[in-house]
Design a protein around this motif. Sequence first.
Motif, PDB file in Angstrom:
ATOM      1  N   LEU A   1      35.518  25.925  48.387  1.00 51.51           N
ATOM      2  CA  LEU A   1      36.469  26.963  48.020  1.00 51.51           C
ATOM      3  C   LEU A   1      35.755  28.313  48.096  1.00 51.51           C
ATOM      4  CD1 LEU A   1      39.291  27.714  46.831  1.00 51.51           C
ATOM      5  CD2 LEU A   1      38.250  27.473  44.562  1.00 51.51           C
ATOM      6  N   ALA A   2      36.391  29.297  48.719  1.00 53.78           N
ATOM      7  CA  ALA A   2      35.818  30.645  48.751  1.00 53.78           C
ATOM      8  C   ALA A   2      35.941  31.279  47.374  1.00 53.78           C
ATOM      9  CB  ALA A   2      36.550  31.498  49.788  1.00 53.78           C
ATOM     10  N   PRO A   3      35.037  32.193  47.044  1.00 54.23           N
ATOM     11  CA  PRO A   3      35.194  32.917  45.773  1.00 54.23           C
ATOM     12  C   PRO A   3      36.486  33.721  45.781  1.00 54.23           C
ATOM     13  CG  PRO A   3      33.422  33.863  47.103  1.00 54.23           C
ATOM     14  CD  PRO A   3      33.846  32.617  47.785  1.00 54.23           C
ATOM     15  N   SER A   4      36.960  34.091  44.610  1.00 56.97           N
ATOM     16  CA  SER A   4      38.177  34.886  44.498  1.00 56.97           C
ATOM     17  C   SER A   4      37.921  36.288  45.043  1.00 56.97           C
ATOM     18  CB  SER A   4      38.613  34.957  43.035  1.00 56.97           C
ATOM     19  OG  SER A   4      39.868  35.565  42.902  1.00 56.97           O
ATOM     20  N   PHE A   5      38.903  36.844  45.750  1.00 56.78           N
ATOM     21  CA  PHE A   5      38.733  38.176  46.337  1.00 56.78           C
ATOM     22  C   PHE A   5      40.081  38.892  46.426  1.00 56.78           C
ATOM     23  CE2 PHE A   5      39.259  35.054  49.763  1.00 56.78           C
ATOM     24  CZ  PHE A   5      40.249  35.620  50.558  1.00 56.78           C
ATOM     25  N   ASP A   6      40.021  40.190  46.670  1.00 54.36           N
ATOM     26  CA  ASP A   6      41.198  41.051  46.840  1.00 54.36           C
ATOM     27  C   ASP A   6      42.145  41.006  45.642  1.00 54.36           C
ATOM     28  OD1 ASP A   6      40.334  42.021  49.211  1.00 54.36           O
ATOM     29  OD2 ASP A   6      41.845  41.066  50.465  1.00 54.36           O
ATOM     30  N   HIS A   7      41.805  41.804  44.619  1.00 53.68           N
ATOM     31  CA  HIS A   7      42.619  41.857  43.395  1.00 53.68           C
ATOM     32  C   HIS A   7      43.181  43.257  43.143  1.00 53.68           C
ATOM     33  CE1 HIS A   7      39.060  39.131  42.878  1.00 53.68           C
ATOM     34  NE2 HIS A   7      40.031  38.255  42.696  1.00 53.68           N
ATOM     35  N   GLY A   8      43.225  44.077  44.194  1.00 57.92           N
ATOM     36  CA  GLY A   8      43.581  45.480  44.020  1.00 57.92           C
ATOM     37  C   GLY A   8      45.017  45.745  43.605  1.00 57.92           C
ATOM     38  N   ALA A   9      45.922  44.806  43.914  1.00 54.10           N
ATOM     39  CA  ALA A   9      47.340  45.010  43.557  1.00 54.10           C
ATOM     40  C   ALA A   9      47.596  44.472  42.158  1.00 54.10           C
ATOM     41  CB  ALA A   9      48.235  44.326  44.576  1.00 54.10           C
TER      42      ALA A   9
END
Length: 324
Positions: free
Chosen positions: A191-199
């Motif tokens: 599983l990739a780490p969590s990313f893109d939380h800007g919204a």
Amino acid sequence: MEEYPILDISDQSVDDFESMGTKSKFWYTDSNDGQEYIFKSIHTLDKRGNPTVRHGENWSEKVACELAELLGIPHAHYDLAFNSGQHGTRSPNFIQTGENMVFGNQLLEKVATTLATPLGKGERAQRIEFITTILERIIVNPPKGWQPTACINNAFDVFLGYLMLDTLISNQDRHSQNWAMIEALDGTTYLAPSFDHGASLGRNERDEVRIERLTSKDSGRQIPQYVTKCKSHFYFHDKRRKTLEAFLVFSANSPDAALEWLERLESIDNSQIIEVVTAVPSEIMTDVAKIFCYSIIIANKARLLSNKELIERFKSLVKKRATQ
């Protein structure tokens, strides 16, 4: 807690522009440490190709990153950054040489082909049963470096942490290109780490709206009600679920892991949350935005923890089925 620095990368040379997504972003190799980073500017283009500014995407990404760190959720690291007059974030590349990142939309297509089941249009393809199959049968392994705990051991268990984070920060953007699998050279998948939380975190609200909601006598306008409206991009029984609903539906398959994530959340004091938010430099985040932001987080924390008893019931049901 000191303010987060804003790193000036204006003198760095662009290696390549990122084609995925609508934001202005590029890869560069830092001349100081030799690492590869991606810079994402808040200055971008809208769907019609017109210039626009996504105010707050830099600080919301940084706050989400720091909260994930407090919770022990595997995540891409983000620093506040500045490039030639444009604010944004920079993040080190978490993909190693020879590895391949396979995004959720590609994995969903694979499952649909295997099961001979048509996908829904757009994000309707993100049916919770499909994603559960992907996590349990295709990805399987947690992110690289994850140390197994009493109850959080595999990709599905860790993904529950991502969903808890989405609920905590009112993240509306966990679409099928905002989660992924990493495939190593030897074929091992993670599983990739969590990313893109800007919204998230109400970053796009105007201060006038924030003040009105923070001071309103109308309970329907206050923050505890405001956060209940946040929708995920996950579907269950053909209905798009809100972020908390998505977390709870997924939790039914691994209640012990969900409870451990909630225990981590409960162990974080509200003063720590306030410190994370107030460390954002005032030049990019107003005081009103900070109050609004940590009010969202604290309200969502309470909502999540109020469901511990429900997840305990899920746990009892799972045990009951196992003995039948």
